[in-house]
Design a protein around this motif. Structure first.
Motif, mmCIF file in Angstrom:
data_model
loop_
_atom_site.group_PDB
_atom_site.id
_atom_site.type_symbol
_atom_site.label_atom_id
_atom_site.label_comp_id
_atom_site.label_asym_id
_atom_site.label_seq_id
_atom_site.Cartn_x
_atom_site.Cartn_y
_atom_site.Cartn_z
ATOM 1 N N PHE A 129 34.625 82.570 17.212
ATOM 2 C CA PHE A 129 35.287 82.900 18.470
ATOM 3 C C PHE A 129 34.933 84.313 18.925
ATOM 4 O O PHE A 129 34.412 85.123 18.161
ATOM 5 N N ALA A 130 35.193 84.557 20.203
ATOM 6 C CA ALA A 130 34.993 85.887 20.791
ATOM 7 C C ALA A 130 36.236 86.183 21.613
ATOM 8 O O ALA A 130 36.948 85.267 22.026
ATOM 9 N N ARG A 131 36.491 87.464 21.847
ATOM 10 C CA ARG A 131 37.630 87.829 22.708
ATOM 11 C C ARG A 131 37.114 88.193 24.096
ATOM 12 O O ARG A 131 36.098 88.876 24.220
ATOM 13 N N ILE A 132 37.840 87.733 25.102
ATOM 14 C CA ILE A 132 37.557 88.175 26.469
ATOM 15 C C ILE A 132 38.826 88.800 27.025
ATOM 16 O O ILE A 132 39.846 88.126 27.167
ATOM 17 N N PHE A 133 38.768 90.102 27.289
ATOM 18 C CA PHE A 133 39.902 90.757 27.943
ATOM 19 C C PHE A 133 39.791 90.492 29.436
ATOM 20 O O PHE A 133 38.728 90.691 30.030
ATOM 21 N N THR A 134 40.886 90.041 30.027
ATOM 22 C CA THR A 134 40.889 89.715 31.458
ATOM 23 C C THR A 134 41.664 90.771 32.247
ATOM 24 O O THR A 134 42.364 91.603 31.666
#
Length: 200
Positions: free
Chosen positions: A139-144
């Protein structure tokens, strides 16, 4: 490298793994707490304003939605987790469906976990990501919603998240900062997907 998404087609919505499209193309799924801006992000990445349905009411996505991108890979919109105003039974059903998908979809190359950049680490996000680590799901994190903060404040929020996670994790997952409003981070996310595609 050409980062453009030239075509994005809705393929189908499904509740059961058995009904999903054939697992013959690389696949990238997007998930996050209700109201994290998932639909807006998907629309921003694909350059199509109405591909994913946007709602101010959390819990709009209730099925596993498959979109075929450039005829070569799948983008998958998963139901959010957290405080959508739905019945307990519905929540249990969603959890089973999401877990089943995440654990058994062999062509899932990366699950993008969306995080609202304005908030400190939320227990529900941490719990979800810890579960992914235990299951061995990449998984990867995406800050929105980066446009809601100044650039410095956005960077310091990510640093705070990282500092906290380093206490619990040996390494941090790939991380992206995005804004659906301005298109910020689009290129980085698509480049990362293309990079994984080339290894598939």
């Amino acid at each position: 490298m050409d980062n453009l998404i030239k075509s994005a087609k809705f393929i189908k919505s499904e509740t059961k793994i058995s009904g999903l499209p054939k697992a013959d193309k690389p696949e990238y799924a997007f998930i996050g707490r209700s109201n994290v801006g998932k639909s807006s992000l998907i629309n921003m990445l694909t350059g199509q304003k109405k591909l994913a349905k946007i709602s101010s009411k959390p819990g709009k996505t209730q099925l596993i939605n498959h979109f075929l991108i450039n005829d070569t890979w799948y983008l998958v919109d998963l139901p959010g987790y957290g405080w959508a105003k739905v019945s307990k039974t519905k929540k249990i059903d969603w959890n089973i469906m999401i877990n089943d998908y995440i654990s058994n979809r062999g062509n899932l190359l990366c699950l993008f976990v969306l995080i609202d950049i304005r908030l400190d680490v939320q227990d529900i996000d941490l719990e979800f990501m810890n579960d992914l680590i235990l299951k061995g799901v990449p998984f990867a994190r995406i800050f929105t919603k980066a446009d809601k903060l100044s650039k410095n404040k956005a960077q310091s929020m990510v640093a705070r998240h990282n500092k906290y996670l380093k206490k619990h994790w040996e390494e941090l997952p790939p991380t992206f900062i995005t804004s659906s409003e301005t298109g910020y981070g689009r290129e980085e996310v698509i480049n990362y997907i293309e990079e994984l595609n080339s290894l598939y």
